[in-house]
Design an enzyme around this catalytic site. Structure first.
Site, mmCIF file in Angstrom:
data_model
loop_
_atom_site.group_PDB
_atom_site.id
_atom_site.type_symbol
_atom_site.label_atom_id
_atom_site.label_comp_id
_atom_site.label_asym_id
_atom_site.label_seq_id
_atom_site.Cartn_x
_atom_site.Cartn_y
_atom_site.Cartn_z
ATOM 1 N N TYR A 1 0.656 -1.295 0.288
ATOM 2 C CA TYR A 1 -0.129 0.256 -0.155
ATOM 3 C C TYR A 1 1.350 0.929 0.043
ATOM 4 O O TYR A 1 1.981 1.933 0.942
ATOM 5 C CB TYR A 1 -0.593 -0.283 0.956
ATOM 6 C CG TYR A 1 -2.119 0.995 0.560
ATOM 7 C CD1 TYR A 1 -3.162 1.374 0.724
ATOM 8 C CD2 TYR A 1 -2.149 2.504 1.843
ATOM 9 C CE1 TYR A 1 -3.343 2.712 -0.217
ATOM 10 C CE2 TYR A 1 -2.742 3.343 1.828
ATOM 11 C CZ TYR A 1 -3.096 3.428 0.890
ATOM 12 O OH TYR A 1 -4.645 4.692 0.865
ATOM 13 N N ASN B 1 -3.110 6.707 6.409
ATOM 14 C CA ASN B 1 -3.739 7.686 7.121
ATOM 15 C C ASN B 1 -4.293 6.277 8.612
ATOM 16 O O ASN B 1 -4.127 5.651 8.747
ATOM 17 C CB ASN B 1 -4.165 8.517 7.266
ATOM 18 C CG ASN B 1 -6.245 7.514 6.374
ATOM 19 O OD1 ASN B 1 -6.018 6.389 6.736
ATOM 20 N ND2 ASN B 1 -6.185 8.568 4.885
ATOM 21 N N SER C 1 5.045 9.805 13.186
ATOM 22 C CA SER C 1 6.731 9.424 12.999
ATOM 23 C C SER C 1 7.592 10.455 13.620
ATOM 24 O O SER C 1 6.570 11.323 14.283
ATOM 25 C CB SER C 1 7.544 10.546 11.335
ATOM 26 O OG SER C 1 8.609 9.969 10.787
ATOM 27 N N GLN D 1 12.021 16.372 9.709
ATOM 28 C CA GLN D 1 11.200 15.188 10.612
ATOM 29 C C GLN D 1 10.004 15.885 10.525
ATOM 30 O O GLN D 1 8.404 15.705 10.995
ATOM 31 C CB GLN D 1 11.535 14.842 11.879
ATOM 32 C CG GLN D 1 10.843 13.761 12.500
ATOM 33 C CD GLN D 1 11.286 12.547 11.030
ATOM 34 O OE1 GLN D 1 11.738 12.654 10.991
ATOM 35 N NE2 GLN D 1 9.248 12.179 11.998
ATOM 36 N N HIS E 1 6.800 15.608 8.172
ATOM 37 C CA HIS E 1 5.851 14.858 7.967
ATOM 38 C C HIS E 1 3.464 15.319 8.458
ATOM 39 O O HIS E 1 3.064 14.603 7.223
ATOM 40 C CB HIS E 1 6.666 13.704 8.927
ATOM 41 C CG HIS E 1 7.060 12.801 8.250
ATOM 42 N ND1 HIS E 1 7.241 12.159 7.033
ATOM 43 C CD2 HIS E 1 8.720 12.962 8.360
ATOM 44 C CE1 HIS E 1 8.673 11.792 6.920
ATOM 45 N NE2 HIS E 1 9.397 12.077 7.535
ATOM 46 N N GLU F 1 12.132 6.110 16.390
ATOM 47 C CA GLU F 1 11.690 5.545 15.100
ATOM 48 C C GLU F 1 12.913 5.946 14.456
ATOM 49 O O GLU F 1 13.514 4.914 13.797
ATOM 50 C CB GLU F 1 10.425 6.313 14.371
ATOM 51 C CG GLU F 1 10.687 5.406 12.869
ATOM 52 C CD GLU F 1 9.938 6.712 12.524
ATOM 53 O OE1 GLU F 1 9.168 6.129 10.703
ATOM 54 O OE2 GLU F 1 8.986 7.813 12.645
ATOM 55 N N HIS F 2 13.553 6.976 14.466
ATOM 56 C CA HIS F 2 14.260 7.259 14.272
ATOM 57 C C HIS F 2 15.783 8.001 15.061
ATOM 58 O O HIS F 2 14.765 8.828 15.754
ATOM 59 C CB HIS F 2 13.983 8.570 13.125
ATOM 60 C CG HIS F 2 13.710 8.217 12.198
ATOM 61 N ND1 HIS F 2 12.425 8.941 12.066
ATOM 62 C CD2 HIS F 2 13.709 7.668 10.641
ATOM 63 C CE1 HIS F 2 11.973 8.547 10.526
ATOM 64 N NE2 HIS F 2 12.723 7.414 10.134
ATOM 65 N N ASP G 1 15.569 8.511 4.270
ATOM 66 C CA ASP G 1 13.947 8.585 4.284
ATOM 67 C C ASP G 1 13.777 8.332 2.314
ATOM 68 O O ASP G 1 13.179 7.576 2.024
ATOM 69 C CB ASP G 1 13.081 10.356 4.339
ATOM 70 C CG ASP G 1 12.581 9.738 5.606
ATOM 71 O OD1 ASP G 1 12.779 8.660 6.430
ATOM 72 O OD2 ASP G 1 12.512 11.293 5.913
ATOM 73 N N GLU H 1 4.748 -35.321 29.990
ATOM 74 C CA GLU H 1 3.863 -35.121 29.743
ATOM 75 C C GLU H 1 2.762 -35.128 28.848
ATOM 76 O O GLU H 1 1.619 -34.730 28.791
ATOM 77 C CB GLU H 1 4.627 -33.717 28.376
ATOM 78 C CG GLU H 1 5.525 -33.034 28.801
ATOM 79 C CD GLU H 1 5.754 -31.848 27.740
ATOM 80 O OE1 GLU H 1 4.872 -31.874 26.561
ATOM 81 O OE2 GLU H 1 7.002 -30.640 27.451
ATOM 82 N N HIS I 1 2.921 -40.176 21.429
ATOM 83 C CA HIS I 1 4.435 -38.681 20.950
ATOM 84 C C HIS I 1 5.328 -40.437 21.632
ATOM 85 O O HIS I 1 5.813 -40.410 20.280
ATOM 86 C CB HIS I 1 4.792 -37.928 21.524
ATOM 87 C CG HIS I 1 4.314 -36.743 21.452
ATOM 88 N ND1 HIS I 1 2.192 -36.404 21.222
ATOM 89 C CD2 HIS I 1 4.196 -35.464 20.437
ATOM 90 C CE1 HIS I 1 2.368 -35.122 20.548
ATOM 91 N NE2 HIS I 1 3.650 -35.024 20.035
#
Length: 437
Positions: free
Chosen positions: A131, A212, A238, A260, A263, A327-328, A361, A415, A420
């Site tokens: 997207y 968004n 951001s 920044q 954004h 984030e950055h 970026d 167990e 098994h």
């Protein structure tokens, strides 16, 4: 009059105040927001392309007869772009491709014991959806950051969705990344189309890409459903944290703050320094540079979320950064390589005065799809491994099974899983009958 001039003294704050200072901006959601997104998902699920075409008209004010972009339109997109833009896109693609090609994992093939062979193979996710949002301009950088690793990973079916009218920049990137399934649809309805599939949009196994709050909520709701569809991450606004000292350049720091901040109004920048003069000069530079920028209205709002914090030393700066988990992260110091050794939480790090976040970026080669909202404490930025899955293989010889059988029997019976144990026992009996031991 200064737009922003407050400096926060970290040592003067109590623990609660310190915690509050590092909070992200609150995201204001409309009434019945989740219900509206759910309705969009359900409408696309039930009515497919018809619902998408109606939403294209409602949200993007465009009437389309079909949402799939033709092969000719994709191929002809390059004729509508200037050569300098195409060359810039190709250079960025080359760097992103080189970095992500080197992320490939080697296959694992070992013998854990005599007669026990274990392998791990890497397989591309068969079908992925990308997207690419569109705001005031086409986000061609996001198209590159998604399409390049998807192609390198070897995903067989790559589907790209972007709001109508889709731009020639996005179509050109689709062309050079060999993406043939491109659709003009945006918002939550695009996520729904990728998650459920429609008459023309193929259903995918995993959805990638920011957007968004409607896109984010649609991804969240789809991820909670039982559709066998996954998402890359839940991305928030951001954010950037800057660590600066007496060797930093206030002009450069201010430019990073402003880049920044453009954004979105809910972006956030936190500047940490042990030098009050650097903070004061940076604030002055922010107020000088902002007036020359086209998106200053957005930046004005974003700066309300930003913080300038004075600490006693750089170690405290790194401690605060690790708590915030940005984030950055920019470490603007000639000692950046030493300081970065103390960083454990960050999406992407930029070292020194010549490494602006804007390069990451667009074109340095690293991916700009990164964990936000403190999620870098456990999550990483997008890589080709997100477009792949790993499968383990094991193969035992009779000797290998015989030697490990008792271990499996003891553990499974502890167990109370006697079936098994039995799966091992019947084989061991067969080995004994065949080989006599």
């Amino acid at each position: 009059m200064l737009l922003y001039n407050e400096i926060i003294f970290w040592n003067d704050l109590n623990e609660l105040q310190k915690k509050n200072i590092l909070l992200r901006p609150k995201i204001t959601k409309l009434d019945n927001f989740k219900k509206k997104v759910k309705n969009i998902l359900n409408n696309v699920k039930n009515f497919g392309d018809d619902a998408i075409l109606k939403y294209n008209k409602k949200f993007d004010n465009i009437n389309l007869k079909q949402i799939k972009v033709s092969k000719d339109k994709i191929n002809n997109s390059s004729y509508f772009l200037k050569n300098d833009l195409k060359n810039a896109i190709l250079t960025a693609k080359k760097n992103i491709q080189l970095f992500h090609q080197n992320q490939k994992c080697k296959s694992l093939d070992i013998h854990t014991a005599v007669g026990i062979r274990c392998q791990q193979i890497t397989i591309p996710i068969e079908s992925v959806g990308l997207y690419v949002p569109a705001g005031s301009a086409p986000l061609l950088s996001t198209a590159l950051m998604l399409a390049v690793p998807a192609h390198i990973a070897g995903c067989k079916n790559i589907v790209l969705c972007s709001p109508p009218p889709i731009t020639n920049e996005i179509l050109y990137i689709s062309k050079i990344c060999n993406i043939k399934n491109v659709f003009e649809v945006g918002g939550a309805q695009a996520i729904a189309a990728l998650g459920f599939g429609t008459e023309t949009v193929p259903k995918v196994n995993k959805i990638f890409g920011p957007g968004n709050m409607y896109v984010t909520e649609a991804k969240r709701q789809l991820n909670k459903s039982s559709l066998n569809v996954s998402i890359d991450m839940i991305a928030g606004p951001s954010e950037l944290l800057i660590i600066a000292d007496e060797t930093s350049d206030p002009i450069f720091i201010a430019s990073d703050i402003l880049s920044q901040s453009e954004h979105g109004h809910d972006s956030q920048v936190i500047v940490l320094s042990d030098n009050i003069s650097i903070l004061k000069q940076t604030i002055f530079q922010v107020n000088q540079q902002i007036h020359n920028l086209s998106r200053k209205d957005i930046i004005f709002e974003s700066l309300k979320n930003s913080k300038f914090i004075l600490t006693t030393n750089l170690l405290v700066c790194t401690q605060i950064s690790n708590i915030y988990a940005p984030e950055h992260l920019i470490i603007q110091s000639k000692y950046s390589r030493n300081i970065v050794k103390d960083i454990i939480n960050a999406g992407s790090i930029f070292l020194g005065k010549w490494s602006p976040e804007s390069v990451g970026d667009y074109a340095s080669g690293t991916n700009h799809v990164l964990p936000t909202h403190g999620n870098s404490v456990f999550a990483s930025g997008l890589s080709i491994t997100d477009f792949q899955k790993k499968i383990t293989i094991q193969e035992l010889t009779p000797f290998g099974l015989k030697n490990i059988a008792n271990v499996v029997k003891i553990l499974s019976l502890s167990e109370k899983m006697d079936a098994h144990a039995n799966a091992v026992i019947v084989r061991c009996n067969s080995i004994k009958d065949k080989y006599g031991k």
